[in-house]
Design an enzyme around this catalytic site. Structure first.
Site, PDB file in Angstrom:
ATOM      1  N   TYR A   1     -44.758 -18.648 -12.472  1.00 39.70           N
ATOM      2  CA  TYR A   1     -45.314 -17.768 -13.434  1.00 39.70           C
ATOM      3  C   TYR A   1     -46.666 -18.061 -14.061  1.00 39.70           C
ATOM      4  CZ  TYR A   1     -40.218 -16.497 -13.412  1.00 39.70           C
ATOM      5  OH  TYR A   1     -39.192 -15.973 -13.104  1.00 39.70           O
TER       6      TYR A   1
ATOM      7  N   ASN B   1     -41.561  -5.671 -18.822  1.00 37.74           N
ATOM      8  CA  ASN B   1     -40.903  -6.854 -17.934  1.00 37.74           C
ATOM      9  C   ASN B   1     -39.719  -7.002 -18.737  1.00 37.74           C
ATOM     10  OD1 ASN B   1     -40.196  -9.100 -16.556  1.00 37.74           O
ATOM     11  ND2 ASN B   1     -42.517 -10.101 -16.638  1.00 37.74           N
TER      12      ASN B   1
ATOM     13  N   HIS C   1     -32.179  -6.912 -13.209  1.00 36.27           N
ATOM     14  CA  HIS C   1     -31.460  -7.095 -12.221  1.00 36.27           C
ATOM     15  C   HIS C   1     -29.802  -6.968 -12.751  1.00 36.27           C
ATOM     16  CE1 HIS C   1     -34.663  -8.709 -10.665  1.00 36.27           C
ATOM     17  NE2 HIS C   1     -34.865  -9.900 -11.485  1.00 36.27           N
TER      18      HIS C   1
ATOM     19  N   ASP D   1     -30.241   3.182 -19.033  1.00 36.61           N
ATOM     20  CA  ASP D   1     -29.651   4.308 -19.651  1.00 36.61           C
ATOM     21  C   ASP D   1     -30.716   4.719 -20.749  1.00 36.61           C
ATOM     22  OD1 ASP D   1     -27.624   4.587 -17.973  1.00 36.61           O
ATOM     23  OD2 ASP D   1     -26.265   4.019 -19.620  1.00 36.61           O
TER      24      ASP D   1
ATOM     25  N   GLU E   1     -42.694  -0.633 -14.804  1.00 33.71           N
ATOM     26  CA  GLU E   1     -42.192  -1.850 -14.664  1.00 33.71           C
ATOM     27  C   GLU E   1     -42.945  -2.874 -14.195  1.00 33.71           C
ATOM     28  OE1 GLU E   1     -38.830  -1.451 -11.889  1.00 33.71           O
ATOM     29  OE2 GLU E   1     -38.250  -3.633 -12.087  1.00 33.71           O
TER      30      GLU E   1
ATOM     31  N   HIS F   1     -43.365  -7.013 -12.973  1.00 33.98           N
ATOM     32  CA  HIS F   1     -42.916  -8.483 -12.534  1.00 33.98           C
ATOM     33  C   HIS F   1     -43.996  -9.406 -12.239  1.00 33.98           C
ATOM     34  CE1 HIS F   1     -38.778  -7.228 -13.199  1.00 33.98           C
ATOM     35  NE2 HIS F   1     -39.190  -6.207 -12.234  1.00 33.98           N
ATOM     36  N   ILE F   2     -44.225 -10.394 -12.969  1.00 32.04           N
ATOM     37  CA  ILE F   2     -45.118 -11.348 -12.715  1.00 32.04           C
ATOM     38  C   ILE F   2     -45.135 -11.862 -11.415  1.00 32.04           C
ATOM     39  CG2 ILE F   2     -46.216 -13.648 -13.351  1.00 32.04           C
ATOM     40  CD1 ILE F   2     -44.890 -12.916 -16.160  1.00 32.04           C
ATOM     41  N   SER F   3     -44.082 -12.255 -10.820  1.00 31.79           N
ATOM     42  CA  SER F   3     -43.848 -12.929  -9.573  1.00 31.79           C
ATOM     43  C   SER F   3     -43.481 -11.703  -8.725  1.00 31.79           C
ATOM     44  CB  SER F   3     -42.511 -13.964  -9.530  1.00 31.79           C
ATOM     45  OG  SER F   3     -41.388 -13.360  -9.942  1.00 31.79           O
TER      46      SER F   3
ATOM     47  N   ARG G   1     -32.536 -11.079  -7.247  1.00 30.12           N
ATOM     48  CA  ARG G   1     -33.835 -10.421  -7.798  1.00 30.12           C
ATOM     49  C   ARG G   1     -34.275  -9.293  -6.994  1.00 30.12           C
ATOM     50  NH1 ARG G   1     -35.205 -14.503 -11.582  1.00 30.12           N
ATOM     51  NH2 ARG G   1     -34.592 -16.383 -10.826  1.00 30.12           N
TER      52      ARG G   1
HETATM   53  O1  CA2 Z   1     -41.492 -12.078 -12.150  1.00 33.25           O
HETATM   54  C1  CA2 Z   1     -41.053 -11.830 -13.361  1.00 33.25           C
HETATM   55  O2  CA2 Z   1     -41.771 -11.348 -14.340  1.00 33.25           O
HETATM   56  C2  CA2 Z   1     -39.513 -11.878 -13.781  1.00 33.25           C
HETATM   57  O3  CA2 Z   1     -39.530 -10.593 -14.394  1.00 33.25           O
HETATM   58  C3  CA2 Z   1     -39.487 -13.025 -14.438  1.00 33.25           C
HETATM   59  C4  CA2 Z   1     -37.938 -13.210 -15.000  1.00 33.25           C
HETATM   60  C5  CA2 Z   1     -37.091 -13.259 -13.823  1.00 33.25           C
HETATM   61  O4  CA2 Z   1     -35.664 -13.193 -14.071  1.00 33.25           O
HETATM   62  C6  CA2 Z   1     -37.031 -11.912 -13.007  1.00 33.25           C
HETATM   63  O5  CA2 Z   1     -36.270 -11.968 -11.720  1.00 33.25           O
HETATM   64  C7  CA2 Z   1     -38.673 -11.686 -12.551  1.00 33.25           C
HETATM   65  C8  CA2 Z   1     -37.791 -14.522 -15.556  1.00 33.25           C
HETATM   66  C9  CA2 Z   1     -38.574 -14.926 -16.833  1.00 33.25           C
HETATM   67  C10 CA2 Z   1     -38.501 -16.241 -17.071  1.00 33.25           C
HETATM   68  O6  CA2 Z   1     -39.626 -16.538 -17.794  1.00 33.25           O
HETATM   69  C11 CA2 Z   1     -40.104 -17.899 -17.750  1.00 33.25           C
HETATM   70  C12 CA2 Z   1     -41.145 -18.370 -17.850  1.00 33.25           C
HETATM   71  C13 CA2 Z   1     -41.516 -19.723 -18.059  1.00 33.25           C
HETATM   72  C14 CA2 Z   1     -40.293 -20.809 -18.002  1.00 33.25           C
HETATM   73  C15 CA2 Z   1     -39.009 -20.230 -17.654  1.00 33.25           C
HETATM   74  C16 CA2 Z   1     -38.960 -18.970 -17.584  1.00 33.25           C
END
Ligand code: CA2
Length: 154
Positions: A23, A79, A85, A92, A103, A105-107, A116
């Site tokens: 991230y 986000n 998921h 809804d 929508e 997502h960072i990754s 995911r």
């Molecule tokens: O890629 C993304 O932005 C996600 O929405 C991030 C979620 C993940 O469950 C999605 O599949 C993809 C998780 C966010 C958790 O962020 C953290 C950041 C730093 C340390 C731990 C978790």
């Protein structure tokens, strides 16, 4: 001044503290500062929120729908974290509120675990930004602004 809502879901308060390889090193405060800057450049006020609680996210999305219908909000960048998921409730809420959502997502979730790959948000999103790191937030605000302008010109 019209607003744009930026909603971050569960665990995104931990940005910049762990999982730096996935991230990045920016904190949530850094991301929110980027959003304020990107919004201001478009003449918008950014309202930034984060919660680890699904019901709180539902409440904010419902309220945002009412603000959008009143013409005070162009929509939301969402986000939803892992709720992306799992959450029919968020799906809804967006659908029921007729909220314009990008929508985010960072990754690149599609290059990660198969759990995911499915999103309950995507079918009710106006657009999707995935895999650009935190730079996706300003991109999503710009995209949302364009979508809102295109719809109001119709
Ligand atoms: O890629 C993304 O932005 C996600 O929405 C991030 C979620 C993940 O469950 C999605 O599949 C993809 C998780 C966010 C958790 O962020 C953290 C950041 C730093 C340390 C731990 C978790």
């Amino acid at each position: 001044m019209p607003s744009v809502l930026i909603v971050n879901g569960p665990n995104l308060n931990l940005l910049g503290t762990r999982e730096l390889g996935i991230y990045g090193a920016h904190t949530l405060a850094d991301v929110e500062a980027m959003c304020h800057k990107a919004a201001a450049a478009l003449g918008l006020e950014a309202q930034c929120r984060q919660s680890n609680h699904e019901g709180q996210l539902v409440d904010w999305l419902q309220e945002a729908g009412a603000e959008q219908q009143a013409g005070r909000l162009i929509g939301a960048v969402l986000n939803a974290g892992a709720y992306t998921h799992t959450s029919i409730a968020l799906h809804d809420a967006i659908k029921g509120a007729h909220l314009r959502v990008v929508e985010l997502h960072i990754s690149n979730v599609h290059a990660r675990e198969s759990f995911r790959h499915h999103s309950y948000i995507s079918p009710v999103a106006a657009g999707i930004v995935i895999g650009f790191g935190v730079e996706g937030y300003p991109l999503a605000i710009q995209g949302l602004h364009r979508l809102a302008a295109a719809e109001s010109a119709r």
